[in-house]
Design a protein around this motif. Structure first.
Motif, PDB file in Angstrom:
ATOM      1  N   LYS A   2       0.839  -1.205   0.000  1.00  0.00           N
ATOM      2  CA  LYS A   2       0.000   0.000   0.000  1.00  0.00           C
ATOM      3  C   LYS A   2       0.868   1.246   0.000  1.00  0.00           C
ATOM      4  CE  LYS A   2      -3.950   2.336   1.066  1.00  0.00           C
ATOM      5  NZ  LYS A   2      -3.810   3.555   0.291  1.00  0.00           N
ATOM      6  N   THR A   3       1.921   1.250   0.787  1.00  0.00           N
ATOM      7  CA  THR A   3       2.835   2.394   0.825  1.00  0.00           C
ATOM      8  C   THR A   3       3.462   2.622  -0.540  1.00  0.00           C
ATOM      9  OG1 THR A   3       3.302   2.004   3.167  1.00  0.00           O
ATOM     10  CG2 THR A   3       4.901   3.330   1.943  1.00  0.00           C
TER      11      THR A   3
ATOM     12  N   SER B 224       2.274   1.638  -3.439  1.00  0.00           N
ATOM     13  CA  SER B 224       1.195   2.056  -4.328  1.00  0.00           C
ATOM     14  C   SER B 224       0.883   3.546  -4.145  1.00  0.00           C
ATOM     15  CB  SER B 224      -0.052   1.220  -4.059  1.00  0.00           C
ATOM     16  OG  SER B 224      -1.154   1.700  -4.773  1.00  0.00           O
ATOM     17  N   ASP B 225       0.834   3.990  -2.905  1.00  0.00           N
ATOM     18  CA  ASP B 225       0.555   5.404  -2.624  1.00  0.00           C
ATOM     19  C   ASP B 225       1.653   6.304  -3.181  1.00  0.00           C
ATOM     20  OD1 ASP B 225      -1.777   4.710  -1.337  1.00  0.00           O
ATOM     21  OD2 ASP B 225      -0.955   4.907   0.688  1.00  0.00           O
ATOM     22  N   GLU B 226       2.912   5.823  -3.129  1.00  0.00           N
ATOM     23  CA  GLU B 226       4.029   6.602  -3.657  1.00  0.00           C
ATOM     24  C   GLU B 226       3.896   6.757  -5.171  1.00  0.00           C
ATOM     25  OE1 GLU B 226       7.569   4.569  -2.421  1.00  0.00           O
ATOM     26  OE2 GLU B 226       7.272   5.117  -0.308  1.00  0.00           O
TER      27      GLU B 226
ATOM     28  N   VAL C 253       1.096   6.625  -6.976  1.00  0.00           N
ATOM     29  CA  VAL C 253      -0.059   7.461  -7.289  1.00  0.00           C
ATOM     30  C   VAL C 253       0.265   8.937  -7.075  1.00  0.00           C
ATOM     31  CG1 VAL C 253      -2.410   8.038  -6.534  1.00  0.00           C
ATOM     32  CG2 VAL C 253      -1.736   5.658  -6.825  1.00  0.00           C
ATOM     33  N   SER C 254       1.117   9.247  -6.097  1.00  0.00           N
ATOM     34  CA  SER C 254       1.422  10.650  -5.800  1.00  0.00           C
ATOM     35  C   SER C 254       2.442  11.243  -6.758  1.00  0.00           C
ATOM     36  CB  SER C 254       1.924  10.783  -4.356  1.00  0.00           C
ATOM     37  OG  SER C 254       3.194  10.145  -4.222  1.00  0.00           O
ATOM     38  N   LEU C 255       2.998  10.452  -7.661  1.00  0.00           N
ATOM     39  CA  LEU C 255       3.995  10.986  -8.614  1.00  0.00           C
ATOM     40  C   LEU C 255       3.381  11.917  -9.607  1.00  0.00           C
ATOM     41  CD1 LEU C 255       6.186   7.842  -9.338  1.00  0.00           C
ATOM     42  CD2 LEU C 255       6.738   9.802  -7.900  1.00  0.00           C
TER      43      LEU C 255
END
Length: 81
Positions: free
Chosen positions: A72-73, A75-77, A79-81
């Motif tokens: 999840k971490t 994946s979140d990284e 998505v935030s790109l």
């Protein structure tokens, strides 16, 4: 060129023309063929990207995540790109 359509496809074409979105059956068929071509092009691009990923895996270029939280971490990284 002569093309034989099922009753269902012929009705679909007629509905599209009657809706006013297309002026003729020819326009519906041409739009459909353009969409098919774009879909095939997209599938080829996707296949090439998948093959790049497979090669990376074969060459050891990958990261393993052991928990859902780690994934999840990551994946979140992305998505935030």
């Amino acid at each position: 060129m002569t093309i034989t359509l099922t009753d269902e496809l012929e009705e679909l074409i007629n509905e599209k023309v009657k809706s006013g979105v297309y002026k003729s059956a020819d326009e519906v068929v041409m739009a459909s063929l353009r969409l098919l071509k774009a879909q095939e092009k997209g599938m080829e691009a996707l296949r090439q990207e998948v093959m790049c990923g497979v090669k990376d895996i074969q060459q050891g270029r990958f990261t393993t995540y052991g928990t859902d939280v780690e994934l999840k971490t990551f994946s979140d990284e992305i998505v935030s790109l």
